[in-house]
Design an enzyme around this catalytic site. Structure first.
Site, PDB file in Angstrom:
ATOM      1  CG  HIS A  10      -1.786   1.133   1.385  1.00 26.00           C
ATOM      2  ND1 HIS A  10      -1.738   1.997   2.442  1.00 26.00           N
ATOM      3  CD2 HIS A  10      -2.781   1.562   0.566  1.00 26.00           C
ATOM      4  CE1 HIS A  10      -2.676   2.923   2.284  1.00 26.00           C
ATOM      5  NE2 HIS A  10      -3.313   2.684   1.160  1.00 26.00           N
ATOM      6  CG  HIS A  53      -2.781   9.603   0.353  1.00 20.82           C
ATOM      7  ND1 HIS A  53      -3.414  10.475   1.226  1.00 20.82           N
ATOM      8  CD2 HIS A  53      -3.565   8.501   0.280  1.00 20.82           C
ATOM      9  CE1 HIS A  53      -4.528   9.908   1.673  1.00 20.82           C
ATOM     10  NE2 HIS A  53      -4.648   8.721   1.110  1.00 20.82           N
TER      11      HIS A  53
END
Ligand code: G3P
Ligand code: CA
Length: 248
Positions: A10, A53
């Site tokens: 991730h 992100h």
């Protein structure tokens, strides 16, 4: 550990190395039996797709402001702290695809997948879907890519652009993922791991990739371990982990 749970890195190996950097992705490539790498894309002022992100650069770099307000050249000047390693820069998605190279070839014996999460539920970034689909085809990696987004209209646009695209529906509750997936003809459900609010028989046979919170570099790991077999019994088939190296 022996498990039939599929493990993804991730934001790369984002517990021990800075998330969404070439360093974190290189470390993920060093793992055996990895199912794939997940990352996040945003779009710059001059329409480049970059791997980061947040909508803002503040948390991960010394910069202040929104990704959408910087050109790629400006963003490249910011540093991402990497501890004992050289500081990193914000990569473009094209740079990451080049790094992953032949490992994205489905014929490669160590093949991995790439989950590209379009971070467009706050700023919709007009043209983002066209740009990423075009790049994926230019690089010939369409069979390795899973697209995901919390923004259903973006998944709908991806489906229009590429009827064969593999789509993962992101949401918190798996019931919401399922509801949206039915409308979109999506392939997989991407719920938060603690929000499995449907019985296993409702999701049997589906690909369910669960995401987690957890600690990110440079926070210290807690040493806690997930019971992957228990998650498997709830219907979860894949997990996005910050520390995949603990399970592979
Ligand atoms: O794609 C799964 C997961 O990454 C979604 O949450 O905030 O880590 O992008 P986030
Ligand atoms: Ca993500």
């Amino acid at each position: 550990m022996k498990t039939d749970m599929k493990v993804w890195a991730h934001r790369g190996c984002s517990q021990r190395y800075p998330e969404n950097t070439m360093l974190a992705f290189e470390k993920a490539l060093g793992l055996g039996n990895l199912e794939g790498i997940e990352l996040d894309i945003q779009m710059t002022k001059d329409n480049h797709l970059v791997v980061i992100h947040d909508e803002r650069v503040d948390r991960t770099t010394e910069g202040v402001g929104y990704v959408k307000d910087f050109t790629l050249k400006e963003l490249k000047k910011f540093h991402i702290y990497a501890g004992q390693h050289n500081s990193q820069e914000i990569p473009t998605i094209e740079e990451v695809i080049e790094l992953l190279g032949k490992r994205l070839n489905p014929e490669d014996e160590k093949r991995i997948k790439l989950n590209i999460e379009l971070k467009n539920s706050i700023y919709s970034y007009p043209g983002m879907e066209e740009k990423i689909v075009e790049l994926v085809y230019k690089k010939g990696i369409e069979k390795a890519v899973v697209y995901s987004s919390f923004y259903a209209l973006s998944l709908e646009r991806l489906r229009e652009l590429d009827p064969t695209a593999v789509l993962g529906v992101l949401d918190t509750k798996i019931s919401d993922c399922l509801y949206k997936a039915q409308g979109l003809g999506a392939d997989a459900l991407h719920p938060f791991w603690k929000s499995m609010d449907l019985p296993e028989e409702r999701i049997k046979g589906r690909t369910v990739r669960a995401w987690f919170g957890g600690h990110l570099f440079p926070e210290k790991p807690t040493g806690g371990r997930l019971d992957l077999d228990a998650l498997r019994r709830k219907g979860i088939t894949d997990v996005f982990l910050n520390e995949p190296e603990m399970y592979l």
